[in-house]
Design a protein around this motif. Sequence first.
Motif, short mmCIF file in Angstrom:
data_model
loop_
_atom_site.label_atom_id
_atom_site.label_comp_id
_atom_site.label_asym_id
_atom_site.label_seq_id
_atom_site.Cartn_x
_atom_site.Cartn_y
_atom_site.Cartn_z
N ASN A 1 58.12 27.13 26.06
CA ASN A 1 58.36 27.71 27.36
C ASN A 1 59.79 27.45 27.76
O ASN A 1 60.52 28.30 28.36
CB ASN A 1 57.35 27.34 28.38
CG ASN A 1 56.10 27.80 28.30
OD1 ASN A 1 55.92 28.97 27.71
ND2 ASN A 1 55.26 27.06 28.74
N GLU B 1 51.31 42.35 30.15
CA GLU B 1 50.06 41.97 30.43
C GLU B 1 49.02 42.89 29.68
O GLU B 1 47.93 42.36 29.45
CB GLU B 1 49.91 42.31 31.85
CG GLU B 1 50.72 41.33 32.82
CD GLU B 1 50.47 39.88 32.68
OE1 GLU B 1 49.57 39.16 32.44
OE2 GLU B 1 51.71 39.13 32.69
N ALA C 1 55.87 37.84 26.53
CA ALA C 1 55.43 36.88 27.82
C ALA C 1 55.05 37.51 28.73
O ALA C 1 53.85 37.19 29.57
CB ALA C 1 56.31 35.66 28.03
N TYR C 2 55.70 38.75 29.33
CA TYR C 2 55.17 39.48 30.36
C TYR C 2 54.50 40.88 30.11
O TYR C 2 54.67 41.54 30.96
CB TYR C 2 56.43 39.38 31.12
CG TYR C 2 57.29 38.02 31.51
CD1 TYR C 2 56.51 37.17 32.16
CD2 TYR C 2 58.26 37.71 30.83
CE1 TYR C 2 56.99 35.77 32.00
CE2 TYR C 2 58.87 36.41 30.92
CZ TYR C 2 58.38 35.57 31.83
OH TYR C 2 58.80 34.30 31.56
N ARG D 1 53.92 31.66 33.93
CA ARG D 1 53.79 31.49 32.31
C ARG D 1 54.00 30.02 32.12
O ARG D 1 53.36 29.44 30.93
CB ARG D 1 55.03 32.31 31.82
CG ARG D 1 55.12 31.77 30.15
CD ARG D 1 55.83 32.78 29.57
NE ARG D 1 56.16 32.44 28.03
CZ ARG D 1 54.87 32.59 27.06
NH1 ARG D 1 53.70 32.66 27.51
NH2 ARG D 1 55.32 32.19 25.87
N ASN D 2 54.66 29.33 32.94
CA ASN D 2 55.05 27.92 32.92
C ASN D 2 53.87 26.80 33.68
O ASN D 2 54.37 25.72 33.68
CB ASN D 2 56.36 27.54 33.14
CG ASN D 2 57.18 27.96 32.30
OD1 ASN D 2 57.70 27.32 31.46
ND2 ASN D 2 57.93 29.20 32.30
N GLN E 1 56.49 35.52 37.79
CA GLN E 1 56.09 35.45 36.35
C GLN E 1 56.43 34.44 35.36
O GLN E 1 55.66 33.95 34.62
CB GLN E 1 56.57 36.95 35.74
CG GLN E 1 55.82 38.20 36.42
CD GLN E 1 56.81 39.15 35.82
OE1 GLN E 1 58.18 39.77 36.10
NE2 GLN E 1 56.22 40.19 34.88
N LYS F 1 48.68 41.04 26.20
CA LYS F 1 48.12 39.81 26.39
C LYS F 1 46.58 40.00 26.30
O LYS F 1 45.85 39.05 25.76
CB LYS F 1 48.47 39.16 27.33
CG LYS F 1 50.00 38.54 27.18
CD LYS F 1 50.53 37.59 28.12
CE LYS F 1 50.37 37.88 29.55
NZ LYS F 1 51.07 36.89 30.43
#
Length: 196
Positions: free
Chosen positions: A138, A86, A83-84, A166-167, A162, A89
């Motif tokens: 999430n 970058e 998720a983190y 994401r949320n 962060q 992604k």
Amino acid sequence: MDRERFEQQVNFIREIDKEKNIFRQTHLTGHGRNENDAEHAWHMAIMAYLLREYANRGIDVAKTMMMILIHDIVEIDAGDTYAYDEEAKKTQEERERRAAERLFGMLPEDQGEELKALFREFESGETAESRFAHAMDNFQPVILNDANEGSDWVEHGVHVGQVKKRNEITPTGSTEIWSYMEEILKKNLEKGALLP
């Protein structure tokens, strides 16, 4: 029985068993091993059923559960994107699009198109079902992180900003669940598990 159709379905069923080999960064409750994608999907599907009353709008819970169950199947080919991360992604969307074409393309055309449409709907985040599915996607790792004293956040040096970024879609699925998540984030920020 249409033998060719049946064989396509069975081949897909065999192929998606590989989802159990895709491990995520999140650990099981009690500081267990890393959870796999199939466990993550199962957990969220049950969450969606149990927590459906907190959706901002009425949802088709069976559709939402199916969306949740298939949304990470693409990681069989594309791999799990943290998720983190970058950098990873940047290529995630294209990797997952190609994976969806191959994997759902294994099915008879009508079923393949149905699952591709559900996958695209999840990704778009435009329907009540997809927004609630995202909220579950999430919320689940936040629950596990909290149960493990935030150890996964600590390990990766995650900042509260962060997690909030994401949320961004979470409150569109459930303002009540997002409010609860904010309490968890505040608690973990105060004890140092999340960086400011």
